[in-house]
Design an enzyme around this catalytic site. Structure first.
Site, mmCIF file in Angstrom:
data_model
loop_
_atom_site.group_PDB
_atom_site.id
_atom_site.type_symbol
_atom_site.label_atom_id
_atom_site.label_comp_id
_atom_site.label_asym_id
_atom_site.label_seq_id
_atom_site.Cartn_x
_atom_site.Cartn_y
_atom_site.Cartn_z
ATOM 1 N N PRO A 62 0.838 -1.199 0.000
ATOM 2 C CA PRO A 62 0.000 0.000 0.000
ATOM 3 C C PRO A 62 0.874 1.250 0.000
ATOM 4 O O PRO A 62 1.788 1.369 0.816
ATOM 5 C CB PRO A 62 -0.790 -0.126 1.303
ATOM 6 C CG PRO A 62 0.064 -0.989 2.188
ATOM 7 C CD PRO A 62 0.794 -1.923 1.284
ATOM 8 N N THR A 83 0.588 5.566 -0.461
ATOM 9 C CA THR A 83 -0.154 6.805 -0.675
ATOM 10 C C THR A 83 0.398 7.522 -1.904
ATOM 11 O O THR A 83 1.601 7.752 -1.994
ATOM 12 C CB THR A 83 -0.052 7.708 0.553
ATOM 13 O OG1 THR A 83 -0.733 7.087 1.645
ATOM 14 C CG2 THR A 83 -0.670 9.073 0.299
ATOM 15 N N GLN A 123 -6.687 -1.232 1.602
ATOM 16 C CA GLN A 123 -6.174 -0.905 2.929
ATOM 17 C C GLN A 123 -7.023 0.216 3.527
ATOM 18 O O GLN A 123 -7.155 1.288 2.926
ATOM 19 C CB GLN A 123 -4.716 -0.462 2.896
ATOM 20 C CG GLN A 123 -4.158 -0.306 4.320
ATOM 21 C CD GLN A 123 -2.786 0.316 4.361
ATOM 22 O OE1 GLN A 123 -2.634 1.509 4.106
ATOM 23 N NE2 GLN A 123 -1.785 -0.482 4.695
ATOM 24 N N HIS A 154 -4.950 -0.976 8.421
ATOM 25 C CA HIS A 154 -3.654 -0.313 8.621
ATOM 26 C C HIS A 154 -3.460 -0.089 10.118
ATOM 27 O O HIS A 154 -4.078 0.783 10.718
ATOM 28 C CB HIS A 154 -3.634 1.011 7.870
ATOM 29 C CG HIS A 154 -2.258 1.595 7.691
ATOM 30 N ND1 HIS A 154 -1.169 1.225 8.451
ATOM 31 C CD2 HIS A 154 -1.782 2.528 6.813
ATOM 32 C CE1 HIS A 154 -0.107 1.904 8.064
ATOM 33 N NE2 HIS A 154 -0.461 2.695 7.061
ATOM 34 N N TYR A 168 -0.841 5.705 12.927
ATOM 35 C CA TYR A 168 -2.226 6.080 12.716
ATOM 36 C C TYR A 168 -3.109 5.538 13.847
ATOM 37 O O TYR A 168 -2.617 4.954 14.805
ATOM 38 C CB TYR A 168 -2.684 5.631 11.329
ATOM 39 C CG TYR A 168 -1.850 6.267 10.232
ATOM 40 C CD1 TYR A 168 -1.512 7.615 10.294
ATOM 41 C CD2 TYR A 168 -1.366 5.525 9.163
ATOM 42 C CE1 TYR A 168 -0.727 8.211 9.320
ATOM 43 C CE2 TYR A 168 -0.578 6.114 8.180
ATOM 44 C CZ TYR A 168 -0.265 7.457 8.265
ATOM 45 O OH TYR A 168 0.525 8.039 7.311
ATOM 46 N N GLY A 217 11.762 -2.568 2.651
ATOM 47 C CA GLY A 217 13.071 -2.437 2.032
ATOM 48 C C GLY A 217 13.620 -3.680 1.371
ATOM 49 O O GLY A 217 14.839 -3.823 1.222
ATOM 50 N N GLY A 229 7.377 -2.008 -2.196
ATOM 51 C CA GLY A 229 6.772 -0.694 -2.290
ATOM 52 C C GLY A 229 7.288 0.104 -3.467
ATOM 53 O O GLY A 229 6.781 0.008 -4.582
#
Length: 357
Positions: free
Chosen positions: A23, A25, A99, A175, A180, A289, A310
């Site tokens: 996921p 943004t 997500q 998430h 968050y 990573g 990612g």
């Protein structure tokens, strides 16, 4: 053959490979209404070579929005727009989970309904800033949720799950990382409550567990996942005993029969994969990573069931093909990661186009 390209069971689904899209943004939604724009289906369909796509974080309700131009799943218009994404991904034979991301205190009044304060387990101002329509703004001291308001937030997660399935998503991922709202409840530094949602590790985990219970009731556990990032310490998150916190949390997940646990590590001082994978009975996704070599090593050693990528997927829409052919990867244009138009979003070339050029 590399284990990356072998099938794997994830909940009710058989995935074609173990290369999972993380996921991420991208801020390509209309800021006024949270509806994704017209190029988003192209972006996701380009990356449908993944065994599973996990969408960018999507807010379950308007007060969960934390960044400019991020999408929602609350309104009919939002649902209809997401249907175009799921149709495009399914047409190419892949699976996609949404997500669900409630940012809690990581927001700003300018992005909240009626310019209200963001919400959180405790009225503690986090350090840092967030991107708003007028640029970066300092985080503020949030409104501490009452118990009744907590129950309302949980209800919004339930409704968001129902809407995600209505939009054609194969499942949802909660998430629970990056500082968050769920992690704000979980961490001792951001949760100073004295009621049933604060204090002991068990109490601080209660919010996540109640959210998962609501989501599972809507979708079934075999269509639900959870993302965590122990000791990522992002957005002001601090916990006094993180190993014990995550040990206890993961122990309590198995009652739900979840499709997956997604653990992304970024600089954690201990090997949480070794600590947590043996405790989880579903499919274990490793992120944080990874490159092709480190992913293959982890799969071969049984440290993960599938691996999550990612930025590599962001800039290489055909990442599994490039891995299979040991081909070079595109270079990222970091200036276009967040917001903007097609540039740096749907114009990264696939391998065949690069070779032809």
């Amino acid at each position: 053959m590399s284990k990356l390209f072998t099938p794997v069971r994830l909940g009710r689904y058989e995935l074609s490979n173990r290369v999972i899209m993380a996921p991420m943004t991208r801020s390509r939604a209309n800021d006024s209404d949270g509806v994704i724009n017209d190029i988003v289906p192209t972006y996701y369909s380009q990356r449908a070579g993944a065994g599973l796509i996990i969408s960018e974080g999507v807010y379950p309700s308007a007060n969960g929005k934390g960044y400019v131009s991020t999408p929602g799943i609350e309104t009919d218009a939002q649902v209809e727009a997401w249907k175009r994404v799921t149709d495009a991904v399914h047409a190419r034979g892949s699976r996609i989970f949404m997500q669900i991301m409630h940012c809690g205190r990581i927001s700003h009044p300018s992005m909240q309904p009626g310019n209200a304060l963001p919400v959180a387990p405790s009225a503690i101002q986090p350090p840092g800033q967030t991107w708003t329509a007028t640029g970066q703004q300092d985080f503020v001291t949030p409104h501490e949720l009452t118990v009744a308001e907590i129950h309302e937030v949980i209800s919004r997660y339930r409704t968001a799950t129902r809407r995600a399935i209505e939009a054609g998503f194969d499942g949802v991922e909660l998430h629970g990382a990056s500082g968050y709202l769920p992690e704000q409840f979980l961490a001792s530094g951001s949760n100073k409550r004295k009621d049933e949602y604060g204090g002991s590790t068990a109490n601080r985990a209660q919010f996540i567990l109640e959210v998962l219970a609501a989501i599972v009731e809507e979708a079934g556990g075999d269509r639900v996942g959870l993302k965590i990032s122990p000791e990522m310490n992002f957005n002001g998150i601090v916990d006094e005993s993180p190993q014990a916190t995550y040990w206890e949390l993961v122990d309590k997940l198995n009652v739900f029969g979840l499709a997956h646990l997604h653990v992304a590590l970024f600089g954690a001082p201990i090997d949480y994969h070794a600590l947590l994978k043996p405790r989880f009975k579903g499919t274990y996704l490793m992120g944080g990573g990874l490159d092709q070599t480190s992913a293959e090593v982890a799969l071969d050693a049984g440290r993960a069931d599938a691996t999550v990528f990612g930025a590599a997927f962001l800039v290489n829409p055909d990442l599994p093909v490039r891995f299979a052919k040991d081909a070079p990867l595109n270079s990222p244009d970091k200036a276009t990661f967040y917001g903007g138009d097609a540039k740096g979003y749907i114009d990264y070339p696939e391998l065949e186009a690069t070779q032809a050029a």
